[in-house]
Write a protein that holds these residues in place. Structure first.
Motif, PDB file in Angstrom:
ATOM      1  N   THR A 152     -35.576 -46.171   5.242  1.00 60.05           N
ATOM      2  CA  THR A 152     -34.832 -47.298   5.794  1.00 60.05           C
ATOM      3  C   THR A 152     -33.700 -46.796   6.674  1.00 60.05           C
ATOM      4  O   THR A 152     -32.929 -45.931   6.264  1.00 60.05           O
ATOM      5  N   VAL A 153     -33.582 -47.348   7.865  1.00 62.65           N
ATOM      6  CA  VAL A 153     -32.523 -46.916   8.771  1.00 62.65           C
ATOM      7  C   VAL A 153     -31.173 -47.452   8.302  1.00 62.65           C
ATOM      8  O   VAL A 153     -31.012 -48.651   8.050  1.00 62.65           O
ATOM      9  N   LEU A 154     -30.203 -46.561   8.143  1.00 61.95           N
ATOM     10  CA  LEU A 154     -28.845 -46.959   7.757  1.00 61.95           C
ATOM     11  C   LEU A 154     -27.924 -46.967   8.968  1.00 61.95           C
ATOM     12  O   LEU A 154     -26.977 -47.726   9.039  1.00 61.95           O
ATOM     13  N   GLU A 155     -28.197 -46.040   9.896  1.00 62.58           N
ATOM     14  CA  GLU A 155     -27.371 -45.954  11.096  1.00 62.58           C
ATOM     15  C   GLU A 155     -28.191 -45.365  12.224  1.00 62.58           C
ATOM     16  O   GLU A 155     -28.961 -44.435  12.003  1.00 62.58           O
ATOM     17  N   ALA A 156     -28.041 -45.925  13.415  1.00 55.91           N
ATOM     18  CA  ALA A 156     -28.727 -45.356  14.573  1.00 55.91           C
ATOM     19  C   ALA A 156     -27.731 -45.322  15.724  1.00 55.91           C
ATOM     20  O   ALA A 156     -27.801 -46.120  16.654  1.00 55.91           O
ATOM     21  N   GLY A 157     -26.748 -44.405  15.630  1.00 58.07           N
ATOM     22  CA  GLY A 157     -25.696 -44.336  16.635  1.00 58.07           C
ATOM     23  C   GLY A 157     -26.076 -43.404  17.776  1.00 58.07           C
ATOM     24  O   GLY A 157     -27.241 -43.025  17.914  1.00 58.07           O
ATOM     25  N   GLU A 158     -25.068 -43.037  18.592  1.00 60.89           N
ATOM     26  CA  GLU A 158     -25.332 -42.184  19.748  1.00 60.89           C
ATOM     27  C   GLU A 158     -25.320 -40.710  19.366  1.00 60.89           C
ATOM     28  O   GLU A 158     -25.902 -39.874  20.043  1.00 60.89           O
ATOM     29  N   GLU A 159     -24.576 -40.395  18.306  1.00 62.26           N
ATOM     30  CA  GLU A 159     -24.464 -38.992  17.908  1.00 62.26           C
ATOM     31  C   GLU A 159     -25.003 -38.737  16.515  1.00 62.26           C
ATOM     32  O   GLU A 159     -25.204 -37.597  16.109  1.00 62.26           O
ATOM     33  N   ARG A 160     -25.181 -39.798  15.747  1.00 56.37           N
ATOM     34  CA  ARG A 160     -25.604 -39.644  14.362  1.00 56.37           C
ATOM     35  C   ARG A 160     -26.578 -40.754  13.991  1.00 56.37           C
ATOM     36  O   ARG A 160     -26.422 -41.893  14.420  1.00 56.37           O
ATOM     37  N   ALA A 161     -27.565 -40.349  13.224  1.00 60.37           N
ATOM     38  CA  ALA A 161     -28.483 -41.334  12.652  1.00 60.37           C
ATOM     39  C   ALA A 161     -28.598 -41.042  11.174  1.00 60.37           C
ATOM     40  O   ALA A 161     -28.459 -39.892  10.745  1.00 60.37           O
ATOM     41  N   ALA A 162     -28.811 -42.081  10.380  1.00 61.47           N
ATOM     42  CA  ALA A 162     -28.922 -41.885   8.940  1.00 61.47           C
ATOM     43  C   ALA A 162     -29.977 -42.812   8.383  1.00 61.47           C
ATOM     44  O   ALA A 162     -30.163 -43.927   8.868  1.00 61.47           O
ATOM     45  N   VAL A 163     -30.671 -42.334   7.371  1.00 61.23           N
ATOM     46  CA  VAL A 163     -31.703 -43.142   6.720  1.00 61.23           C
ATOM     47  C   VAL A 163     -31.599 -42.994   5.210  1.00 61.23           C
ATOM     48  O   VAL A 163     -31.023 -42.037   4.704  1.00 61.23           O
ATOM     49  N   LEU A 214     -32.485 -38.142  18.167  1.00 63.37           N
ATOM     50  CA  LEU A 214     -32.165 -38.992  17.015  1.00 63.37           C
ATOM     51  C   LEU A 214     -33.303 -39.973  16.727  1.00 63.37           C
ATOM     52  O   LEU A 214     -33.603 -40.262  15.565  1.00 63.37           O
ATOM     53  N   GLN A 215     -33.941 -40.442  17.789  1.00 62.99           N
ATOM     54  CA  GLN A 215     -35.108 -41.304  17.594  1.00 62.99           C
ATOM     55  C   GLN A 215     -36.207 -40.534  16.864  1.00 62.99           C
ATOM     56  O   GLN A 215     -36.855 -41.058  15.948  1.00 62.99           O
ATOM     57  N   ALA A 216     -36.371 -39.273  17.288  1.00 62.33           N
ATOM     58  CA  ALA A 216     -37.382 -38.430  16.647  1.00 62.33           C
ATOM     59  C   ALA A 216     -37.040 -38.246  15.171  1.00 62.33           C
ATOM     60  O   ALA A 216     -37.908 -38.290  14.297  1.00 62.33           O
ATOM     61  N   PHE A 217     -35.747 -38.072  14.891  1.00 62.91           N
ATOM     62  CA  PHE A 217     -35.318 -37.919  13.491  1.00 62.91           C
ATOM     63  C   PHE A 217     -35.694 -39.153  12.681  1.00 62.91           C
ATOM     64  O   PHE A 217     -36.239 -39.050  11.579  1.00 62.91           O
ATOM     65  N   LEU A 218     -35.415 -40.316  13.235  1.00 62.48           N
ATOM     66  CA  LEU A 218     -35.725 -41.551  12.504  1.00 62.48           C
ATOM     67  C   LEU A 218     -37.225 -41.652  12.224  1.00 62.48           C
ATOM     68  O   LEU A 218     -37.635 -42.075  11.151  1.00 62.48           O
ATOM     69  N   ARG A 219     -38.015 -41.230  13.225  1.00 65.71           N
ATOM     70  CA  ARG A 219     -39.470 -41.260  13.016  1.00 65.71           C
ATOM     71  C   ARG A 219     -39.895 -40.252  11.949  1.00 65.71           C
ATOM     72  O   ARG A 219     -40.658 -40.580  11.049  1.00 65.71           O
ATOM     73  N   GLU A 220     -39.374 -39.024  12.064  1.00 65.73           N
ATOM     74  CA  GLU A 220     -39.803 -37.959  11.160  1.00 65.73           C
ATOM     75  C   GLU A 220     -39.350 -38.223   9.724  1.00 65.73           C
ATOM     76  O   GLU A 220     -40.072 -37.955   8.769  1.00 65.73           O
ATOM     77  N   ALA A 221     -38.116 -38.702   9.578  1.00 68.38           N
ATOM     78  CA  ALA A 221     -37.560 -38.861   8.238  1.00 68.38           C
ATOM     79  C   ALA A 221     -38.197 -40.043   7.513  1.00 68.38           C
ATOM     80  O   ALA A 221     -38.431 -39.986   6.311  1.00 68.38           O
ATOM     81  N   GLY A 222     -38.497 -41.102   8.252  1.00 70.61           N
ATOM     82  CA  GLY A 222     -39.043 -42.296   7.615  1.00 70.61           C
ATOM     83  C   GLY A 222     -37.979 -42.986   6.789  1.00 70.61           C
ATOM     84  O   GLY A 222     -36.796 -42.675   6.903  1.00 70.61           O
TER      85      GLY A 222
END
Length: 571
Positions: free
Chosen positions: A220-231, A210-218
DNA sequence: GCCGTTTTCGGCCCGACTGTTTTCAGTCG
C-alpha cells in the motif's frame, strides 16, 4: 517484494498447525520454509518466475504450490482454513515464554482465550489456574511475561530488515535509469531493530526511480513525494525509498541513512555555514544546489571528516568528525580468522574440511572448531573421548599441507553453578576454549552473574560467547549484571564475544563499547553451524563498528602466531 | 511436508527440567 509476506504466512501456518495438534514434522517443514524465506536475499517472485522455487532447500511440491498461491493472491487455501479454525490473535500467546502450542490450545478450548488481552483478563480473574496442570505459580508467571512482552521495544529485527533492504536495492539496481541503489536507513547503521526498510537510489530521473520503487515494493502506498516514497509492504513492514540525481548522491545517501538525530546536527552545521540541508539536497546561501556526488564531499563541505554510517547517532561522532579524530573502525578485511564454529560432530552441518574450505575462501589464516560439549545432548555435544577423537582428525588435517589452520577448540557449557561441562585435562589440550550458557536461563540476576563470572575464572577459558543470551525481538537478555561480567573479564584477561548470528548480535554494540573501554578484548565470531554461515561475520563487524571498535580492540585480527601466543598466555 | 536413497518410504535433534501432580505433559534448547 513478497519474501516477508510469504514467510509470515508460512510462519503462521506452522504455529496454527502446531496449536491444532498437527505432526511436529509437518509443522517443522512450514516453519523451516518461513525462516528460509525471511532471510533469503533472492526475490521469491523472480525465483518463481524462473521456476526455481524448488531449488530452495526445504521447498518441495506442497510448499512450492502454496508459495505460488501466496505470491499471486497474498494467501493460500490452507491458511484461510486455519484462520477459520483459530483467530490470528491467538498467535500472540506463543510469544510468552513458558507458553507453547499445547497450552495455547488448552487456554482456547478451556477458557475461550484467543488473545493476549483475553489471557490477561482470565489470569487476573484467577481462571487460568483452574485449568488442568496449571497452578497459581504458572498464572503469576503468565501475568509477568505479558508485562515484559508489552515493554519490549518494537521494530523490525535487523536479521529480517537487512536481507529485505538488500533484496529491494538489488531489484532497484536493475531498474532503467538507476545508477546506484543501496540498502540504507537503520540497517546501514546496524541498528538492532529498525522502524522501516530503507533504500537509497541515485538516478538521472529520481521521479521515475521512485515510481519503479513503488512498483517493485508492492503493498500500500503511504507516500509518493518528489524525493521520497513509502509503502506498507504486504508483510506489514514499512519500506521507504529516497531518490536523487547523481550530483546529489552524497546528500541522498546521508538523508536515507539517518539517524534523525545525526541529520538534525548536520542541518544545524549547514545552517551555521549559511547552507541549508533540505531533503536530499545541500543548498548554498544563494539557494543553489551544491554538488556532492558522494558522502565524503558532503561531509567535507560541512568542514568535517566523513562519518561511518554505524556511528551516525549523535553520540559524539559529530564533534569527533569536526576535530578529525574519528576512530579507524574495524573492517571485515582486518579479520584473520573465526573463533567459533560447529561441525557435524555436534549440531553443525559441515564437515571439518567443508568448514575449513569456507574459511579459506574468506582469506582467513585460522578457524577454531568449537563444537558443543556433552551437556548439550540435543546438539549431540562432545564427551571428552569424542573431543579427543576430533582433535586427532584436526591434527591430521593440519598436517596435510593446507594453508588454513584449524584450531582445536570447544564450546563448553557453563553449568548452573558456573563450573564447566568438561574436565580440565580435556580443556587443557585445546588451543581455544569458548564457554557459554545454554540452559537454566531462569536463575536470579545474582546467581546468573556469579555463574558467568566463575566460568571466566577458569584458567582454560578464553572467551565467553553470546554473554546475555538475547534474541533480538524475541527473547530478552537473561538477568545478568553485564558490567560485573565485563569487570571480571578485564580482571582475568579474558575476551568477550560479539556473536554474529543476526538474531543474537550479543554482545550488543553498547555492551561491546563498555567492554572495550574496560580493556576487554572482543572476539567477533560467527558461531557458524554451516559453511555458508561464515560470511555472516558482516553482522558482527557491523555491530563492532557501531561500538566504535578498531582492529586493535578485536582479538581475531591477530595473525595466527600472535593469537596462539595470546591463547597460551591466559593459562 | 521434505528429503534421500539402502530411491517412493521411513526418518526427521532428544533429554533435562519445571510445575504440577503422585506419574507426567509440556517446554526449551
Amino acid at each position: 517484494m513478497k519474501n516477508l509476506q510469504a514467510a509470515r504466512v508460512f510462519e503462521n501456518i506452522a504455529a496454527l498447525m502446531e496449536i491444532s495438534g498437527e505432526s511436529p514434522f509437518k509443522v517443522n517443514a512450514y516453519r523451516n520454509a518461513a525462516n528460509t524465506f525471511a532471510s533469503l536475499t533472492d526475490d521469491l517472485e523472480q525465483l518463481a518466475a524462473r521456476g526455481e522455487l524448488r531449488s530452495i532447500p526445504g521447498v518441495g511440491e506442497a510448499i512450492e504450490k502454496k508459495t505460488l498461491e501466496i505470491l499471486e493472491t497474498g494467501t493460500c487455501g490452507l491458511y484461510e482454513r486455519l484462520k477459520q479454525q483459530f483467530p490470528l490473535t491467538i498467535l500472540e500467546l506463543l510469544d510468552l515464554p513458558g507458553v507453547g502450542a499445547r497450552t495455547v490450545r488448552a487456554l482456547y478450548e478451556g477458557l475461550g482465550v484467543d488473545s493476549l488481552e483475553a489471557l490477561e483478563n482470565a489470569a487476573r480473574a484467577g481462571r487460568v489456574q483452574q485449568l488442568p496442570r496449571m497452578g497459581a505459580k504458572a498464572e503469576q508467571r503468565i501475568l509477568e511475561s505479558i508485562e515484559r512482552l508489552r515493554a519490549r521495544p518494537s521494530g523490525i529485527p535487523i536479521a529480517r530488515a537487512l536481507p529485505l533492504a538488500v533484496a529491494l536495492a538489488t531489484r532497484m539496481q536493475g531498474s532503467p535509469g538507476v545508477l546506484q541503489a543501496v540498502a540504507a536507513g537503520g540497517v546501514r547503521r546496524f541498528g538492532e531493530l529498525v522502524p522501516c526498510v530503507t533504500v537509497a537510489v541515485v538516478a538521472e530521473d529520481p521521479q521515475e526511480a521512485l515510481q519503479a520503487f513503488l512498483r517493485e515494493a508492492g503493498g500500500t502506498v503511504l507516500e509518493a513525494g518528489e524525493e521520497r516514497a513509502a509503502v506498507r509492504l504486504s508483510g506489514g513492514e514499512e519500506a521507504e525509498c529516497f531518490a536523487g540525481r547523481p550530483e546529489n548522491a552524497g546528500a541522498v545517501l546521508i538523508r536515507a541513512t539517518g539517524s534523525q538525530a545525526h541529520l538534525r546536527r548536520l542541518e544545524a552545521l549547514a545552517a551555521e555555514r549559511g547552507y541549508s540541508f533540505e531533503g536530499v539536497t545541500l543548498l548554498n546561501p544563494r539557494g543553489e544546489s551544491l554538488s556532492c556526488p558522494d558522502e565524503e564531499s558532503f561531509y567535507f563541505a560541512l568542514g568535517m571528516s566523513p562519518v561511518p554510517p554505524e556511528l551516525r547517532e549523535d553520540r559524539g561522532e559529530v564533534e569527533a568528525a569536526l576535530k578529525g579524530d574519528l576512530p579507524a573502525l574495524i573492517q571485515s578485511s582486518d579479520l584473520k580468522g573465526d573463533l567459533h564454529a560447529h561441525t557435524v560432530f555436534s549440531d553443525g552441518s559441515g564437515t571439518l574440511e567443508q568448514m575449513a574450505e569456507a574459511a579459506r575462501r574468506l582469506g582467513y589464516e585460522y578457524l577454531a572448531i568449537t563444537d558443543h560439549s556433552q551437556a548439550l545432548t540435543v546438539a549431540r555435544g562432545l564427551t571428552p573421548e569424542r573431543l579427543n577423537e576430533q582433535g586427532q582428525l584436526i591434527d591430521a588435517f593440519n598436517a596435510s599441507g593446507t594453508d588454513i589452520r584449524l584450531l582445536k577448540g570447544v564450546e563448553v557449557d557453563i553449568r548452573p553453578d558456573g563450573s564447566l561441562d568438561l574436565p580440565d585435562e580435556s580443556l587443557a589440550a585445546l588451543d581455544w576454549v569458548v564457554a557459554s550458557i545454554h540452559s537454566h536461563f531462569a536463575l536470579s540476576r545474582q546467581e546468573m552473574t556469579e555463574r558467568a563470572v566463575r566460568a571466566l575464572s577458569s584458567p582454560f577459558v578464553h572467551v565467553q560467547a553470546h554473554p546475555t543470551g538475547r534474541l533480538i525481538g524475541s527473547r530478552d537478555p537473561h538477568a545478568l549484571d553485564v558490567d560485573a561480567l565485563i569487570e571480571a573479564a578485564a580482571r582475568a584477561g579474558k575476551a568477550l564475544e560479539i556473536n554474529s548470528y543476526p538474531e543474537r548480535l550479543d554482545l550488543s554494540a553498547e555492551n561491546a563499547r563498555k567492554a572495550a573501554d574496560a580493556g576487554v578484548k572482543i572476539v567477533v565470531s560467527t558461531d557458524s553451524h554451516h559453511p555458508a554461515h561464515l560470511p555472516k561475520v558482516s553482522y558482527g563487524i557491523g555491530t563492532a563498528r557501531r561500538a566504535g571498535l578498531t582492529a586493535g580492540d578485536v582479538l581475531n585480527t591477530l595473525p595466527l602466531d600472535a593469537l596462539l601466543e595470546w591463547s597460551r598466555s591466559r593459562r
